[in-house]
Design an enzyme around this catalytic site. Structure first.
Site, short mmCIF file in Angstrom:
data_model
loop_
_atom_site.label_atom_id
_atom_site.label_comp_id
_atom_site.label_asym_id
_atom_site.label_seq_id
_atom_site.Cartn_x
_atom_site.Cartn_y
_atom_site.Cartn_z
N HIS A 16 10.66 59.15 47.94
CA HIS A 16 11.77 59.14 48.91
C HIS A 16 12.64 57.93 48.59
CE1 HIS A 16 13.76 59.96 52.82
NE2 HIS A 16 13.99 58.65 52.77
N CYS A 17 13.88 58.20 48.21
CA CYS A 17 14.79 57.13 47.80
C CYS A 17 15.64 56.69 48.99
CB CYS A 17 15.69 57.61 46.66
SG CYS A 17 16.84 56.33 46.07
N VAL A 18 15.53 55.42 49.35
CA VAL A 18 16.31 54.92 50.50
C VAL A 18 17.79 54.80 50.15
CG1 VAL A 18 14.35 53.69 51.48
CG2 VAL A 18 15.82 52.52 49.84
#
Length: 395
Positions: free
Chosen positions: A248-250
């Site tokens: 999950h890429c912020v």
């Protein structure tokens, strides 16, 4: 006849009254008071609009306000620039670990990234181009790189490959599955489910089906109530299962999975090329006669005027961000070369089932590695055909 204060314009609530009283009396706040005050302020922070007041996400505000202020302060003096450019990454990392520990989604990083791009481009046009050392063709190339990066980013923001959530009247089908465990990289399927979490994902979704004979194990997600194919994983931040979940890429506020991994790599690549090109053009203008690498560390005339100081400060800010994104891109390219996702690498480290290679930069699980060319061919073919169950899904 009621108590009031200046902060009532943002939050006219009992918790703020008690918080101010306790703060003046040097007493600690009750548990949950700060969260209640923050929620009330966030709910009342709205902008008037034709169809009604529009609620503003609080996480969007700090980058829009603080970034220009801090960069202009850093341009006043060399020591101020050193202090600001050192503290900025620390604050961003602190906020990242804070939200990551609480498993919260935030638009802060996406807002910071997009506004940084826009503001750096604005400073380049306002402070660097008017000096006359940058040609119009170079500005066009830089602009095209920025546009291509935004297009790839918009594609990366789309569906990463979410698995469809069964409706209430649907029952997951187990027909056609063998009496052996499905190879899912999330949980080490060896019995009952565990409640521990790894990389934002609950570990151990395998469980026994009530209507199946003993010994049949499925890679079952208790959150989404579905059977996951190989390499799929559940993201607790998004609340969905994603095919070939990488992480999950912020920075894009979304998962990176089977459907958007290519666009994610493309966006990172365009960003690196555009950023390095913009840094080079700016240093050639501000510190003439020196190579970009030398000028980055030694530029005597950088603080001779405020325009040069602001440009040089923005160059260093871009260099710090580019170094961080370059590290992310390097890890991604190495993982693709060994056909391992970031999530699988973390799980292999936890279970001590992978090999550390290249000084620990990549973790080779050996599970899907078919050689450099085959691994890249597999990556380039992601999302090219509708998902279907293959022999890779079953052990």
């Amino acid at each position: 006849g009621q108590r009031s204060h200046l902060a009532a314009c943002c939050c006219d609530c009992q918790e703020l009254d008690e918080g101010c009283d306790r703060w003046l009396a040097c007493k600690s706040l009750p548990p949950g008071a700060l969260e209640s005050i923050a929620d009330t302020i966030a709910d009342r922070l709205r902008v008037p609009w034709f169809s009604g007041a529009v609620k503003i996400n609080v996480s969007l505000v700090p980058p829009l306000v603080l970034l220009p202020v801090l960069l202009h302060v850093a341009a006043l003096h060399f020591l101020l620039g050193l202090l600001v450019l050192t503290s900025l990454p620390v604050v961003v990392l602190w906020y990242y670990y804070l939200t990551h520990r609480r498993k919260e989604r935030t638009l802060f990083f996406l807002s910071l990234g997009l506004f940084s791009l826009g503001y750096m481009y604005y400073v380049f046009l306002q402070e660097v181009v008017p000096r006359g050392h940058v040609q119009h063709s170079q500005v066009v190339v830089l602009t095209c790189g920025l546009i291509l990066m935004l297009v790839a980013l918009s594609r990366a923001k789309k569906d990463p490959g979410y698995l469809p959530i069964p409706t209430g009247n649907e029952k997951p089908s187990y027909q056609g599955l063998p009496s052996r465990s499905v190879r899912g990289s999330s949980s080490g399927l060896h019995g009952a489910a565990s409640s521990r979490a790894v990389n934002g994902e609950a570990k151990g979704y395998s469980r026994m089906a009530a209507d199946e004979p003993e010994g049949v194990k499925k890679d079952w997600c208790t959150k989404c109530q579905l059977v996951r194919p190989a390499r799929a994983g559940h993201c607790r931040l998004c609340g969905r299962c994603v095919r070939r979940l990488d992480h999950h890429c912020v920075w894009i506020n979304s998962c990176v999975g089977e459907q958007n991994h290519q666009a994610f790599i493309l966006a990172l690549s365009f960003f690196m090329l555009t950023s390095v090109y913009g840094i080079t053009l700016t240093l050639h203008t501000v510190c003439r006669g020196r190579t970009p690498f030398v000028a980055l560390f030694y530029c005597p005339g950088a603080y001779s005027d405020y325009s040069s100081a602001l440009s040089f400060t923005c160059v260093w800010y871009c260099a710090i961000v580019t170094a961080g994104m370059g590290y992310i891109l390097l890890i991604q390219l190495l993982n693709i070369s060994y056909n391992v996702t970031e999530r699988e690498a973390r799980l292999a480290l936890r279970d001590n089932t992978g090999r550390r290679l290249l000084g620990g930069l990549v973790i080779d699980t050996g599970q899907y590695n078919r050689g450099f060319l085959c691994n890249w061919g597999h990556f380039l073919s992601l999302g090219s055909s509708p998902p279907q169950r293959s022999a890779e899904d079953i052990v």
